[in-house]
Design a protein around this motif. Structure first.
Motif, PDB file in Angstrom:
ATOM      1  N   LEU A  13      36.891  20.183 -11.711  1.00 17.29           N
ATOM      2  CA  LEU A  13      37.569  19.241 -10.584  1.00 17.29           C
ATOM      3  C   LEU A  13      36.941  18.262  -9.746  1.00 17.29           C
ATOM      4  O   LEU A  13      36.954  17.513  -8.882  1.00 17.29           O
ATOM      5  CB  LEU A  13      39.315  20.413  -9.784  1.00 17.29           C
ATOM      6  N   ILE A  14      35.971  19.282  -9.063  1.00 16.85           N
ATOM      7  CA  ILE A  14      34.738  19.142  -8.110  1.00 16.85           C
ATOM      8  C   ILE A  14      33.891  17.566  -8.483  1.00 16.85           C
ATOM      9  O   ILE A  14      34.121  16.792  -8.233  1.00 16.85           O
ATOM     10  CB  ILE A  14      33.945  20.025  -7.737  1.00 16.85           C
ATOM     11  N   ALA A  15      34.347  17.931 -10.063  1.00 19.12           N
ATOM     12  CA  ALA A  15      33.032  17.002 -10.812  1.00 19.12           C
ATOM     13  C   ALA A  15      34.180  15.704 -10.795  1.00 19.12           C
ATOM     14  O   ALA A  15      33.293  14.603 -10.248  1.00 19.12           O
ATOM     15  CB  ALA A  15      33.039  17.411 -11.721  1.00 19.12           C
ATOM     16  N   LEU A  16      35.311  15.544 -10.830  1.00 24.30           N
ATOM     17  CA  LEU A  16      36.023  15.127 -10.443  1.00 24.30           C
ATOM     18  C   LEU A  16      35.818  14.252  -9.629  1.00 24.30           C
ATOM     19  O   LEU A  16      36.178  13.107  -8.930  1.00 24.30           O
ATOM     20  CB  LEU A  16      37.501  14.513 -11.359  1.00 24.30           C
ATOM     21  N   THR A  17      36.511  15.100  -8.668  1.00 23.51           N
ATOM     22  CA  THR A  17      37.023  14.293  -7.468  1.00 23.51           C
ATOM     23  C   THR A  17      35.638  13.819  -6.907  1.00 23.51           C
ATOM     24  O   THR A  17      35.670  12.582  -6.471  1.00 23.51           O
ATOM     25  CB  THR A  17      37.478  15.953  -6.303  1.00 23.51           C
ATOM     26  N   GLY A  18      34.331  14.145  -7.119  1.00 24.64           N
ATOM     27  CA  GLY A  18      32.906  13.731  -7.114  1.00 24.64           C
ATOM     28  C   GLY A  18      33.116  12.338  -7.472  1.00 24.64           C
ATOM     29  O   GLY A  18      32.439  11.425  -7.241  1.00 24.64           O
ATOM     30  N   SER A  19      33.632  12.150  -8.428  1.00 23.57           N
ATOM     31  CA  SER A  19      33.413  10.897  -9.175  1.00 23.57           C
ATOM     32  C   SER A  19      34.618   9.183  -9.138  1.00 23.57           C
ATOM     33  O   SER A  19      33.762   8.562  -9.053  1.00 23.57           O
ATOM     34  CB  SER A  19      32.980  10.966 -10.848  1.00 23.57           C
ATOM     35  N   THR A  20      34.895  10.040  -7.901  1.00 23.05           N
ATOM     36  CA  THR A  20      36.504   9.733  -7.467  1.00 23.05           C
ATOM     37  C   THR A  20      35.726   8.581  -6.475  1.00 23.05           C
ATOM     38  O   THR A  20      36.008   7.194  -6.096  1.00 23.05           O
ATOM     39  CB  THR A  20      37.197   9.821  -6.964  1.00 23.05           C
ATOM     40  N   ARG A  21      34.580   9.302  -5.682  1.00 18.42           N
ATOM     41  CA  ARG A  21      33.733   8.259  -4.332  1.00 18.42           C
ATOM     42  C   ARG A  21      32.340   7.928  -5.285  1.00 18.42           C
ATOM     43  O   ARG A  21      31.648   7.037  -4.203  1.00 18.42           O
ATOM     44  CB  ARG A  21      32.778   9.182  -3.666  1.00 18.42           C
ATOM     45  N   ASN A  22      31.530   8.045  -5.797  1.00 18.78           N
ATOM     46  CA  ASN A  22      30.067   8.158  -6.520  1.00 18.78           C
ATOM     47  C   ASN A  22      30.039   7.842  -7.979  1.00 18.78           C
ATOM     48  O   ASN A  22      28.739   7.130  -7.596  1.00 18.78           O
ATOM     49  CB  ASN A  22      29.461   9.710  -6.288  1.00 18.78           C
ATOM     50  N   ASP A  23      30.233   7.244  -8.412  1.00 18.31           N
ATOM     51  CA  ASP A  23      30.385   6.566  -9.787  1.00 18.31           C
ATOM     52  C   ASP A  23      30.091   5.192  -9.559  1.00 18.31           C
ATOM     53  O   ASP A  23      30.535   4.918  -8.803  1.00 18.31           O
ATOM     54  CB  ASP A  23      30.697   7.010 -10.791  1.00 18.31           C
ATOM     55  N   LYS A  24      29.416   4.189 -10.147  1.00 11.87           N
ATOM     56  CA  LYS A  24      28.667   3.191  -9.966  1.00 11.87           C
ATOM     57  C   LYS A  24      29.913   2.419 -10.604  1.00 11.87           C
ATOM     58  O   LYS A  24      29.923   1.187 -10.199  1.00 11.87           O
ATOM     59  CB  LYS A  24      27.142   2.840 -10.125  1.00 11.87           C
ATOM     60  N   PHE A  25      30.527   2.707 -11.795  1.00 11.39           N
ATOM     61  CA  PHE A  25      31.265   1.613 -12.520  1.00 11.39           C
ATOM     62  C   PHE A  25      33.028   2.310 -12.186  1.00 11.39           C
ATOM     63  O   PHE A  25      33.244   2.703 -12.107  1.00 11.39           O
ATOM     64  CB  PHE A  25      31.197   2.326 -13.840  1.00 11.39           C
ATOM     65  N   TRP A  26      33.241   0.867 -11.375  1.00  3.35           N
ATOM     66  CA  TRP A  26      34.318   1.014 -11.264  1.00  3.35           C
ATOM     67  C   TRP A  26      35.470   1.891 -12.055  1.00  3.35           C
ATOM     68  O   TRP A  26      36.788   2.269 -11.625  1.00  3.35           O
ATOM     69  CB  TRP A  26      35.593  -0.087 -10.531  1.00  3.35           C
ATOM     70  N   ALA A  27      35.302   1.553 -13.404  1.00  2.00           N
ATOM     71  CA  ALA A  27      36.577   2.287 -14.683  1.00  2.00           C
ATOM     72  C   ALA A  27      36.574   3.974 -14.591  1.00  2.00           C
ATOM     73  O   ALA A  27      36.996   4.406 -14.684  1.00  2.00           O
ATOM     74  CB  ALA A  27      36.002   1.642 -15.694  1.00  2.00           C
ATOM     75  N   VAL A  28      34.857   4.452 -14.214  1.00  2.00           N
ATOM     76  CA  VAL A  28      34.915   5.823 -14.473  1.00  2.00           C
ATOM     77  C   VAL A  28      35.836   6.238 -13.040  1.00  2.00           C
ATOM     78  O   VAL A  28      36.531   7.521 -12.609  1.00  2.00           O
ATOM     79  CB  VAL A  28      33.399   5.898 -14.195  1.00  2.00           C
ATOM     80  N   ARG A  29      35.417   5.709 -11.428  1.00  2.00           N
ATOM     81  CA  ARG A  29      36.078   5.573 -10.582  1.00  2.00           C
ATOM     82  C   ARG A  29      37.387   5.354 -10.991  1.00  2.00           C
ATOM     83  O   ARG A  29      38.552   6.653  -9.673  1.00  2.00           O
ATOM     84  CB  ARG A  29      35.811   4.822  -9.652  1.00  2.00           C
ATOM     85  N   ALA A  30      38.106   5.149 -11.669  1.00  2.00           N
ATOM     86  CA  ALA A  30      40.200   4.630 -11.413  1.00  2.00           C
ATOM     87  C   ALA A  30      40.426   5.731 -12.757  1.00  2.00           C
ATOM     88  O   ALA A  30      40.989   6.687 -11.890  1.00  2.00           O
ATOM     89  CB  ALA A  30      40.235   3.244 -12.000  1.00  2.00           C
ATOM     90  N   ARG A  31      39.094   6.063 -13.157  1.00  2.00           N
ATOM     91  CA  ARG A  31      39.712   7.485 -14.395  1.00  2.00           C
ATOM     92  C   ARG A  31      40.036   8.590 -14.026  1.00  2.00           C
ATOM     93  O   ARG A  31      40.553   9.586 -14.123  1.00  2.00           O
ATOM     94  CB  ARG A  31      39.406   7.000 -16.064  1.00  2.00           C
ATOM     95  N   ALA A  32      38.978   8.826 -12.626  1.00  2.00           N
ATOM     96  CA  ALA A  32      39.002   9.942 -12.137  1.00  2.00           C
ATOM     97  C   ALA A  32      40.245  10.097 -11.149  1.00  2.00           C
ATOM     98  O   ALA A  32      39.954  11.224 -10.630  1.00  2.00           O
ATOM     99  CB  ALA A  32      37.145  10.039 -11.535  1.00  2.00           C
ATOM    100  N   VAL A  33      40.277   9.130 -10.006  1.00  2.00           N
ATOM    101  CA  VAL A  33      41.539   9.068  -9.824  1.00  2.00           C
ATOM    102  C   VAL A  33      42.758   8.712 -10.221  1.00  2.00           C
ATOM    103  O   VAL A  33      43.530  10.454  -9.633  1.00  2.00           O
ATOM    104  CB  VAL A  33      41.465   7.696  -8.716  1.00  2.00           C
TER     105      VAL A  33
END
Length: 168
Positions: A13-33
């Motif tokens: 959950l912590i990793a996913l939450t971080g990915s919502t803000r920090n990943d450079k690729f929009w699709a990774v941020r969207a999937r984490a959200v």
């Protein structure tokens, strides 16, 4: 996707939450959200400590530069079980997005989420926004689906007024 399959794992959950803000690729941020939105949609988690971080991450996603991430963010917010000042803050943000986001898709998703969270309280905004003819009904369609899910008499009357009619 693998992290999303570990709903009981706090590290995931912590990793996913971080990915919502920090990943450079929009699709990774969207999937984490989407993944943390699904995690937060469990009513049994509404009062546990990580829910605050999930809600904060979803609210931040509504400000993402990419439309698709913002749309996932507002959709995920509509699935949460919220109360108190958090619910108020989320509802205020959803109404703001529904009125002002540059993307009509995000506006429609925000309106639908506001309807799901606020039920009949959201009907004045729904009436106002659904009155306008917008390309491909991108605002009306998600709002109609949310109104059907709410299922109150007032919501269903609005559905009847704006639902597309079949032409024969």
């Amino acid at each position: 996707d693998l992290l999303a399959q570990r709903p009981a794992d706090q590290a995931a959950l912590i990793a996913l939450t971080g990915s919502t803000r920090n990943d450079k690729f929009w699709a990774v941020r969207a999937r984490a959200v989407d993944a943390i939105g699904i995690w937060g949609s469990d009513p049994g988690r509404a009062t546990i400590a990580p829910m605050r971080n999930v809600t904060t991450a979803l609210m931040a996603a509504t400000r993402d530069p990419d439309t698709r991430v913002r749309q996932e963010g507002v959709t995920a917010l509509g699935r949460l079980t919220l109360s108190g000042t958090t619910a108020r803050d989320v509802n205020i943000r959803l109404r703001e997005i529904a009125r002002m986001d540059p993307s009509l898709f995000v506006r429609g998703a925000a309106l639908a989420s506001d309807i799901l969270l606020e039920k009949n309280v959201a009907l004045p905004l729904a009436k106002q926004m659904m009155a306008s003819e917008v390309w491909q009904n991108v605002i009306r369609t998600p709002a109609i689906n949310a109104l059907k899910a709410v299922g109150t008499l007032e919501a269903l009357q609005l559905v009847q007024q704006y639902a597309p009619t079949a032409h024969q």
